[in-house]
Motif scaffolding. Structure first.
Motif, PDB file in Angstrom:
ATOM      1  N   HIS A  24       3.143  -0.165  -5.792  1.00  0.00           N
ATOM      2  CA  HIS A  24       3.311   1.262  -5.416  1.00  0.00           C
ATOM      3  C   HIS A  24       4.692   2.011  -5.930  1.00  0.00           C
ATOM      4  O   HIS A  24       5.023   2.920  -5.673  1.00  0.00           O
ATOM      5  CB  HIS A  24       2.877   1.401  -3.858  1.00  0.00           C
ATOM      6  N   GLY A  25       5.375   1.298  -6.381  1.00  0.00           N
ATOM      7  CA  GLY A  25       6.718   1.876  -7.060  1.00  0.00           C
ATOM      8  C   GLY A  25       7.749   2.034  -6.133  1.00  0.00           C
ATOM      9  O   GLY A  25       8.846   2.945  -6.455  1.00  0.00           O
ATOM     10  N   LEU A  26       8.007   1.267  -4.715  1.00  0.00           N
ATOM     11  CA  LEU A  26       8.965   1.280  -4.059  1.00  0.00           C
ATOM     12  C   LEU A  26      10.344   0.992  -4.585  1.00  0.00           C
ATOM     13  O   LEU A  26      10.190  -0.038  -5.274  1.00  0.00           O
ATOM     14  CB  LEU A  26       8.695   0.728  -2.766  1.00  0.00           C
ATOM     15  N   PRO A  27      11.367   1.374  -4.249  1.00  0.00           N
ATOM     16  CA  PRO A  27      12.578   0.809  -4.712  1.00  0.00           C
ATOM     17  C   PRO A  27      12.901  -0.425  -4.053  1.00  0.00           C
ATOM     18  O   PRO A  27      12.383  -0.655  -2.969  1.00  0.00           O
ATOM     19  CB  PRO A  27      13.646   2.004  -4.227  1.00  0.00           C
ATOM     20  N   ALA A  28      13.896  -1.267  -4.699  1.00  0.00           N
ATOM     21  CA  ALA A  28      13.976  -2.882  -4.622  1.00  0.00           C
ATOM     22  C   ALA A  28      14.290  -3.123  -2.787  1.00  0.00           C
ATOM     23  O   ALA A  28      13.992  -3.805  -2.341  1.00  0.00           O
ATOM     24  CB  ALA A  28      15.039  -3.044  -5.469  1.00  0.00           C
ATOM     25  N   LYS A  29      15.199  -1.880  -2.464  1.00  0.00           N
ATOM     26  CA  LYS A  29      15.865  -2.172  -1.341  1.00  0.00           C
ATOM     27  C   LYS A  29      14.817  -2.322  -0.143  1.00  0.00           C
ATOM     28  O   LYS A  29      14.688  -2.661   0.910  1.00  0.00           O
ATOM     29  CB  LYS A  29      16.750  -1.170  -0.983  1.00  0.00           C
ATOM     30  N   GLU A  30      14.019  -0.945  -0.474  1.00  0.00           N
ATOM     31  CA  GLU A  30      12.844  -0.680   0.691  1.00  0.00           C
ATOM     32  C   GLU A  30      11.786  -2.073   0.565  1.00  0.00           C
ATOM     33  O   GLU A  30      11.371  -2.502   1.559  1.00  0.00           O
ATOM     34  CB  GLU A  30      12.228   0.512   0.112  1.00  0.00           C
ATOM     35  N   ARG A  31      11.678  -2.636  -0.864  1.00  0.00           N
ATOM     36  CA  ARG A  31      10.690  -3.619  -0.916  1.00  0.00           C
ATOM     37  C   ARG A  31      11.254  -4.962  -0.139  1.00  0.00           C
ATOM     38  O   ARG A  31      10.332  -5.636   0.545  1.00  0.00           O
ATOM     39  CB  ARG A  31      10.803  -4.151  -2.207  1.00  0.00           C
ATOM     40  N   HIS A  32      12.676  -5.351  -0.147  1.00  0.00           N
ATOM     41  CA  HIS A  32      13.151  -6.192   0.362  1.00  0.00           C
ATOM     42  C   HIS A  32      12.920  -6.000   1.807  1.00  0.00           C
ATOM     43  O   HIS A  32      12.491  -7.136   2.746  1.00  0.00           O
ATOM     44  CB  HIS A  32      14.458  -6.451   0.157  1.00  0.00           C
ATOM     45  N   ARG A  33      13.174  -4.950   2.423  1.00  0.00           N
ATOM     46  CA  ARG A  33      13.076  -4.737   3.921  1.00  0.00           C
ATOM     47  C   ARG A  33      11.644  -4.977   4.282  1.00  0.00           C
ATOM     48  O   ARG A  33      11.563  -5.796   5.564  1.00  0.00           O
ATOM     49  CB  ARG A  33      13.622  -3.196   4.102  1.00  0.00           C
ATOM     50  N   LEU A  34      10.773  -4.246   3.636  1.00  0.00           N
ATOM     51  CA  LEU A  34       9.390  -4.465   4.127  1.00  0.00           C
ATOM     52  C   LEU A  34       8.910  -5.867   4.120  1.00  0.00           C
ATOM     53  O   LEU A  34       8.409  -6.149   5.200  1.00  0.00           O
ATOM     54  CB  LEU A  34       8.466  -3.644   3.369  1.00  0.00           C
ATOM     55  N   ALA A  35       9.225  -6.551   2.980  1.00  0.00           N
ATOM     56  CA  ALA A  35       8.984  -8.060   2.900  1.00  0.00           C
ATOM     57  C   ALA A  35       9.569  -8.754   4.262  1.00  0.00           C
ATOM     58  O   ALA A  35       8.901  -9.634   4.578  1.00  0.00           O
ATOM     59  CB  ALA A  35       9.303  -8.670   1.716  1.00  0.00           C
ATOM     60  N   ALA A  36      10.763  -8.599   4.311  1.00  0.00           N
ATOM     61  CA  ALA A  36      11.354  -9.227   5.367  1.00  0.00           C
ATOM     62  C   ALA A  36      10.743  -9.217   6.683  1.00  0.00           C
ATOM     63  O   ALA A  36      10.557  -9.990   7.547  1.00  0.00           O
ATOM     64  CB  ALA A  36      12.970  -8.862   5.638  1.00  0.00           C
ATOM     65  N   ASP A  37      10.272  -7.866   7.166  1.00  0.00           N
ATOM     66  CA  ASP A  37       9.727  -7.602   8.085  1.00  0.00           C
ATOM     67  C   ASP A  37       8.495  -8.275   8.363  1.00  0.00           C
ATOM     68  O   ASP A  37       8.011  -8.746   9.576  1.00  0.00           O
ATOM     69  CB  ASP A  37       9.536  -6.102   8.464  1.00  0.00           C
ATOM     70  N   ALA A  38       7.534  -8.141   7.327  1.00  0.00           N
ATOM     71  CA  ALA A  38       6.064  -8.511   7.304  1.00  0.00           C
ATOM     72  C   ALA A  38       6.377 -10.285   7.569  1.00  0.00           C
ATOM     73  O   ALA A  38       5.661 -10.754   8.139  1.00  0.00           O
ATOM     74  CB  ALA A  38       5.455  -8.396   6.225  1.00  0.00           C
ATOM     75  N   ILE A  39       7.104 -10.913   6.789  1.00  0.00           N
ATOM     76  CA  ILE A  39       7.514 -12.275   6.880  1.00  0.00           C
ATOM     77  C   ILE A  39       7.688 -12.670   8.276  1.00  0.00           C
ATOM     78  O   ILE A  39       7.125 -13.655   8.774  1.00  0.00           O
ATOM     79  CB  ILE A  39       8.535 -12.888   5.668  1.00  0.00           C
ATOM     80  N   GLN A  40       8.646 -12.019   8.893  1.00  0.00           N
ATOM     81  CA  GLN A  40       8.806 -12.211  10.207  1.00  0.00           C
ATOM     82  C   GLN A  40       7.626 -11.930  11.154  1.00  0.00           C
ATOM     83  O   GLN A  40       7.406 -13.050  11.987  1.00  0.00           O
ATOM     84  CB  GLN A  40       9.909 -11.388  10.661  1.00  0.00           C
ATOM     85  N   MET A  41       6.764 -11.103  11.022  1.00  0.00           N
ATOM     86  CA  MET A  41       5.868 -10.700  11.695  1.00  0.00           C
ATOM     87  C   MET A  41       4.715 -11.951  11.883  1.00  0.00           C
ATOM     88  O   MET A  41       3.919 -12.425  12.648  1.00  0.00           O
ATOM     89  CB  MET A  41       4.804  -9.532  11.413  1.00  0.00           C
ATOM     90  N   VAL A  42       4.368 -12.526  10.434  1.00  0.00           N
ATOM     91  CA  VAL A  42       3.442 -13.561  10.420  1.00  0.00           C
ATOM     92  C   VAL A  42       4.105 -14.966  10.582  1.00  0.00           C
ATOM     93  O   VAL A  42       3.464 -15.894  10.619  1.00  0.00           O
ATOM     94  CB  VAL A  42       2.817 -13.606   9.011  1.00  0.00           C
ATOM     95  N   GLY A  43       5.597 -15.155  10.929  1.00  0.00           N
ATOM     96  CA  GLY A  43       6.126 -16.195  11.477  1.00  0.00           C
ATOM     97  C   GLY A  43       6.463 -17.244  10.101  1.00  0.00           C
ATOM     98  O   GLY A  43       6.072 -18.396  10.308  1.00  0.00           O
ATOM     99  N   LEU A  44       6.795 -16.567   9.169  1.00  0.00           N
ATOM    100  CA  LEU A  44       7.020 -17.536   7.804  1.00  0.00           C
ATOM    101  C   LEU A  44       8.472 -17.361   7.460  1.00  0.00           C
ATOM    102  O   LEU A  44       8.822 -17.839   6.241  1.00  0.00           O
ATOM    103  CB  LEU A  44       6.164 -16.734   6.642  1.00  0.00           C
TER     104      LEU A  44
END
Ligand code: ADP
Ligand code: MG
Lengths: 300, 248
Positions: B99-119
């Motif tokens: 979806h073309g989000l900037p790297a910083k935003e991607r990292h943040r979103l991924a970190a949050d999501a990974i935490q949400m699913v306990g990975l």
């Protein structure tokens, strides 16, 4: 109550496969104590060593036991080959020079084959029509015995370096095309759906999905083609007399002059080149995709 | 069954006949609103996956219409469909990347999501070293980065063992509460359906038509022990009965 519960049994990443399946942990057999290092080395190194000694013994037997003095030039005993082929610097440097010349030809041919092969495979992966149009010709090209077109090649390109490279390209092209195309088509349907859902364009799909998915197959093709390009360089050199002296010309020269020691040394060095090339690409493959690729999981 | 076209996701008399003549779905209509978790159960081959593919736009229906905002549609497949050459973190970042989000935003979103699913702690692992359940969680996390208002699940936990499936069910329920999306879930498992949903729809064998609808009244958060309550058993029995043909 959190989903992370089933992870607690996992101390580190070593037995991840069992992390979600407690039964697996219980059923895993206690690991046997590893055998001492020297035994493992011996188990790997001993059989080929023993066979090697056997081959040398057989070689001596033929040289001295079967061939009379007069015909011994047909197969000189190993120590004479080492003496005159490897330890005599004049002879050995000539062989190395020829080998280097042929290596350059092989690498040049391989590079061109990779460029053309990948380009064609990518085109074919993007348009069914292109695949249908090109593929039959590729198969035909593959089926032509290379010796049958050697005269044509020398007719068009002369008997210099260019012709040698052309032979390499022709002989190395097919495995690269086929493997790259197969690899590009190996990405899972589901992954394609994912890219479709998120409106990925062709280039993104190619770069982020199809190409990485193709890497294992591409490397399999590279290993085959690298070996073939060495063969192509030697064969080309054997037939095209002008230009730099490569290993093919040396092989012919030694054979014509009945210089058995040098001939055998050149054969051994040529084989060594083939092995080194094969290993190099194996190593490259491990470096690039070893971390994620599961051997035996097909194209993926 | 309603035939309105309001709601986050609305199917209006959807029919699907494949080019080979297979009629997969016949006149299916229902809606899913935000804060609703609707599960479809039905025999295998009745057109459940087809329904989700139509909802997502991967397939066009041969009749009827779908109303849905496909901008940030969440879609979890039966297979985790992770890219084996990417680590967990990079897999989770994929959609944000597309979806073309900037790297910083991607990292943040991924970190949050990974935490949400306990990975957490597995960010740098490659899929080949993950178990089936963890792969599925990674796939969930990948979809979560979009914060999808509409979330489609196609038998996501069909391939994991029973215990992991229960864990993942609780996790899904927690995500549903936290995110409040409109959820459309497909499963074979009646207990999974009743446990997760606000509403369960039963589909008949091919061509799939909706044959029954059950409101599931339990409050969230639901605990695993809910599965052993008499009320839960009763509802499951009714769903099962409808599934077997509804002959009373
Ligand atoms: N592309 C297709 N062409 C023809 N038939 C299809 C296609 N996709 C699915 N079907 C058929 O449609 C029916 C419904 O499929 P599907 O939605 O995958 O079922 P399920 O409920 O198990 O998810 C099945 O009988 C299947 O064989
Ligand atoms: Mg299905």
């Amino acid at each position: 109550m959190s989903l992370t519960d089933d992870r607690r049994t996992t101390g580190d990443g070593a037995d991840l496969g069992a992390a979600d399946d407690p039964e697996l942990v219980h059923e895993a057999p206690a690991p046997a104590p590893p055998p001492p290092a020297w035994r493992r080395v011996a188990a790997v190194a001993l059989p080929p060593f023993v066979l090697g000694v056997g081959i040398l013994a057989f070689w001596y037997f033929i040289s001295y036991g079967i061939l009379e003095e007069r015909r011994r030039f047909l197969l000189r005993p190993p120590h004479q080959v080492i003496d005159k082929g490897f330890l005599d610097w004049d002879a050995f440097s000539t062989i190395l020079g020829g080998l280097w010349s042929s290596t350059k030809v092989a690498l040049m041919g391989l590079s061109i084959a990779i460029a053309i092969g990948m380009f064609l495979a990518i085109i074919m992966s993007q348009a069914r029509m292109a695949e249908r149009a090109i593929f039959p010709y590729m198969v035909t090209l593959q089926a032509i015995p290379i010796l049958a077109i050697v005269p044509l090649i020398s007719f068009w390109f002369g008997t210099g370096q260019t012709s040698r490279v052309v032979v390499c390209v022709i002989i190395a092209l097919f495995p690269i095309i086929v493997n790259t195309l197969f690899g590009l088509q190996s990405a899972e349907r589901g992954a394609h759906d994912l890219f479709t859902l998120h409106h990925a364009n062709r280039l993104t799909r190619l770069r982020k999905l199809m190409f990485p998915a193709a890497l294992p197959a591409i490397f399999a093709g590279l290993r085959i083609s690298a070996g073939l390009s060495v063969i192509g360089a030697v064969v080309g050199d054997f037939f095209f007399g002008r230009g730099e002296v490569g290993i093919g010309q040396l092989l012919r020269r030694y054979a014509n002059r009945l210089e058995g020691e040098e001939l055998l040394a050149a054969v051994i060095m040529t084989s060594a080149l083939g092995v080194v090339v094969f290993w190099t690409f194996g190593l490259l493959q491990t470096l690039v995709i070893g971390k994620w690729h599961e051997p035996g999981s097909g194209g993926r | 069954m309603t035939t309105t076209t309001t709601g986050s996701l609305a199917f209006d008399r959807i029919g699907m006949v494949f080019p080979d003549g297979t009629e997969a779905i016949r006149s299916v209509s229902f809606t899913v609103d935000r804060g609703e978790f609707v599960t479809v159960v039905g025999p295998s081959g009745c057109g459940k996956s087809t329904l989700l593919k139509i909802a997502s736009g991967l397939l066009d229906p041969t009749s009827g219409a779908v109303v849905v905002d496909r901008d940030r549609l969440g879609y979890v497949f039966q297979d985790a469909t992770l890219l084996p050459w990417r680590t967990v973190r990079r897999n989770v970042e994929l959609l944000a990347e597309l979806h073309g989000l900037p790297a910083k935003e991607r990292h943040r979103l991924a970190a949050d999501a990974i935490q949400m699913v306990g990975l957490e702690g597995f960010e740098n692992h490659y899929p080949k070293s993950l178990s089936g359940g963890m792969r599925m969680r990674c796939s969930l996390a990948r979809t979560l980065t979009l914060s999808p208002p509409v979330f489609l699940f196609d038998e996501p936990f069909g391939a994991v063992d029973e215990i992991t499936r229960e864990h993942l069910n609780e996790e899904t329920q927690r995500l549903f509460q936290a995110e409040g999306f409109a959820g459309l879930f497909i499963t074979h498992s009646i207990s999974e359906a009743v446990f997760l949903s606000t509403r369960v729809l039963v589909m008949s064998a091919r061509p799939g038509v909706l044959v029954a609808e059950f409101e599931i009244p339990f409050d969230y958060p639901r605990t695993p022990d809910l599965r052993f309550e008499p009320e839960f058993a009763k509802l499951s029995g009714e769903v099962s009965h409808a599934l077997r043909g509804g002959h009373t």
